[in-house]
Design an enzyme around this catalytic site. Structure first.
Site, PDB file in Angstrom:
ATOM      1  N   CYS A 211      45.139 -16.458  35.626  1.00 13.78           N
ATOM      2  CA  CYS A 211      46.378 -16.354  34.841  1.00 13.78           C
ATOM      3  C   CYS A 211      46.177 -16.959  33.451  1.00 13.78           C
ATOM      4  CB  CYS A 211      47.526 -17.048  35.557  1.00 13.78           C
ATOM      5  SG  CYS A 211      48.034 -16.207  37.049  1.00 13.78           S
ATOM      6  N   CYS A 362      35.033 -16.146  24.136  1.00 11.06           N
ATOM      7  CA  CYS A 362      36.285 -15.502  24.570  1.00 11.06           C
ATOM      8  C   CYS A 362      37.334 -16.612  24.576  1.00 11.06           C
ATOM      9  CB  CYS A 362      36.132 -14.811  25.924  1.00 11.06           C
ATOM     10  SG  CYS A 362      35.711 -15.917  27.278  1.00 11.06           S
TER      11      CYS A 362
END
Lengths: 404, 98
Positions: A211, A362
């Site tokens: 998440c 990232c």
């Protein structure tokens, strides 16, 4: 008796709480008033409410799923609620983790959770375990509980919770979420399949986002965690049809629930006919992820820290910093790197200047690890993964880069 | 047309919606559906089935009409509702968010 043409043989279901333990419980006048709407339902009644009071439920994770599960179970009068978590409340939790409020930022999640649950219901006992759930402590902690609620946020702990439940013969009320999708089931190896029957092995690290990386609609854990609480109550009361051998998928965007049938895998290594797992194993190794302690050590050949990158940029090294997140993430926060999303890398890797040393990043370092591995396979010689990603850069190098 | 529902990580890879529609020539089996899917979305090759063994990846499951087809032979014909497009063929993936 009027014939309907079909005969349904429904196995009787006994609750997970010993009937005598429930009978021994007493409800005070105040409790009877508090639970009066339960007492009016024959399926609960005094007998059921006493069973709830006698029940001990352990919730793994005081986060998105643990919040509604814990709050509803406390309100329902589950006599003992255990909580396992080692985290502190972060501002990014508050969009969905209703156990915690703005004033709790920086506090231990368990302190905050205990306060919230005690506020909802002062008649229950709350036991907290402020530690990481591991193969060393799981069986001891689980042993004192009737039902386990899996509300964790990572694959190693999900396999650990499953195996501990199978070994101890306890039901595992499972829920998981990502973006708009939710999954719910009850894994009870004594009466049906376990989590390993469904997924014998986890996805490679970084393939399926958490998440924190992929995002989640804040209301989704409210729905899935509440369904977990519902299943816990049914198991304790011994009423209704539990989700054993049934797997529920929820698509919030379509508002669609789908029910799928699950079968026990006779070859399951933990609950099958010839199990090979008889004790808890090393779940970080099983899932191919670094243990939390080892995560702090970096591999100088393939990884770089944000401090090292900052130093190398400052001294003018010939670097290509490659960002493999999605464009909408780049719009939220970026450090001016070349953007090629991971999903487009197989088609676009020739756009990268192979004469330079490549630093891939990232959000937190999982997707970039996969990208770096891909580039090495394509023949790029000097590729390093930025450990901790742009989150670490925002936290430790430049606070002007938004943290999301 | 056969409807196929993909898990989140494969949608991202295929740059598709959750549900895709593909034409399948001949018998509609797990194998022919996956072959057609990989022809239409070549980036999915090796993600659902192992490149070499063609075995289903263990963190994915196949469902049709509420039933688990993951352990069935890949040559088994899928139910008529899948063939007619009334029901989708589901590829379900493990997720761990909490």
């Amino acid at each position: 008796m009027k014939s309907t043409g079909t005969v349904n043989i429904v196995p009787s279901i006994t609750g997970v709480v010993d009937a005598e333990a429930g009978r021994d419980m007493q409800l005070s006048r105040e409790e009877m008033l508090r639970y009066s709407r339960h007492l009016l339902i024959p399926e609960v009644g005094m007998t059921g409410q006493k069973k709830l009071k006698a029940a001990k439920v352990l919730i793994i994770g005081a986060g998105g799923l643990g919040s509604p599960a814990g709050m509803y179970l406390a309100a329902a009068g589950v006599g003992t609620i255990g909580l396992v978590d080692f985290d502190v409340v972060d501002v990014t939790n508050l969009q969905r983790q209703l156990l915690h409020s703005t004033d709790d930022i920086g506090r231990s999640k368990l302190d905050s959770a205990r306060e919230t649950l005690a506020g909802i219901n002062p008649h229950i006992a709350i036991e907290t375990y402020e530690e990481r759930l591991t193969s060393k402590n799981a069986l001891n902690i689980f042993a004192g509980y009737d039902v386990i609620v899996d509300g964790t946020d990572n694959f190693p702990t999900r396999y650990l919770v499953n195996d501990a439940c199978v070994l101890l013969g306890k039901p595992n009320v499972y829920g998981s979420i990502l973006r708009f999708d939710g999954q719910v089931s009850v894994f009870d190896a004594r009466r049906g399949p376990c989590y390993r029957c469904l997924y014998p092995a986890p996805p490679p690290p970084g393939l399926v986002p958490s998440c924190a990386e992929g995002g989640v609609l804040g209301i989704l854990p409210g729905i899935i965690g509440t369904l977990q609480a519902l299943e816990v109550l049914k198991l304790i009361l011994g009423e209704g049809e539990p989700l054993i051998g049934r797997f529920i998928l929820f698509d919030a965007l379509k508002f669609a629930f789908r029910e799928l049938k699950l079968r026990k895998d006779p070859a399951c290594p933990v609950c099958g006919q010839a199990p090979t797992i008889h004790e808890l194993i090393d779940y970080e190794q099983f899932c191919g992820v670094k243990s939390p302690l080892a995560a702090e050590a970096i591999d100088e050949q393939t990884e770089i820290t944000v401090e090292q990158l900052k130093m190398r940029i400052d001294r003018g090294d010939n670097l290509c910093v490659l960002d493999v997140r999605e464009p909408h993430e780049y719009d939220i926060a970026n450090i001016g790197a070349q953007l090629i999303p991971l999903s487009e890398l197989p088609k676009r890797f020739h756009e990268i200047d192979s004469s330079k040393e490549i630093i891939v990043h990232c959000k937190v370092g999982s997707r970039s690890a996969r990208a770096a591995e891909f580039l090495r396979k394509k023949g790029f010689q000097k590729v390093k993964n930025l450990v901790g990603g742009i989150d670490a850069w925002s936290e430790r190098i430049d606070a002007r880069v938004p943290h999301y | 047309m056969i409807r196929v529902v993909l898990p989140y990580h494969l949608r991202t890879l295929a740059q598709s919606d959750a549900e895709v529609q593909i034409a399948v020539a001949g018998a509609v089996t797990i194998c022919s559906v996956l072959d057609a899917l990989e022809t239409h979305y070549p980036m999915l090759r090796g993600t659902i089935r192992d490149h070499v063994t063609q075995q289903r990846r263990p963190f994915l499951r196949f469902f049709a009409c509420g039933e688990d087809f993951s352990l069935e032979s890949s040559d088994i014909e899928l139910p008529p509702k899948i063939v007619s497009g009334e029901e989708p063929f589901l590829i379900i993936g493990a997720i761990a968010g909490g």
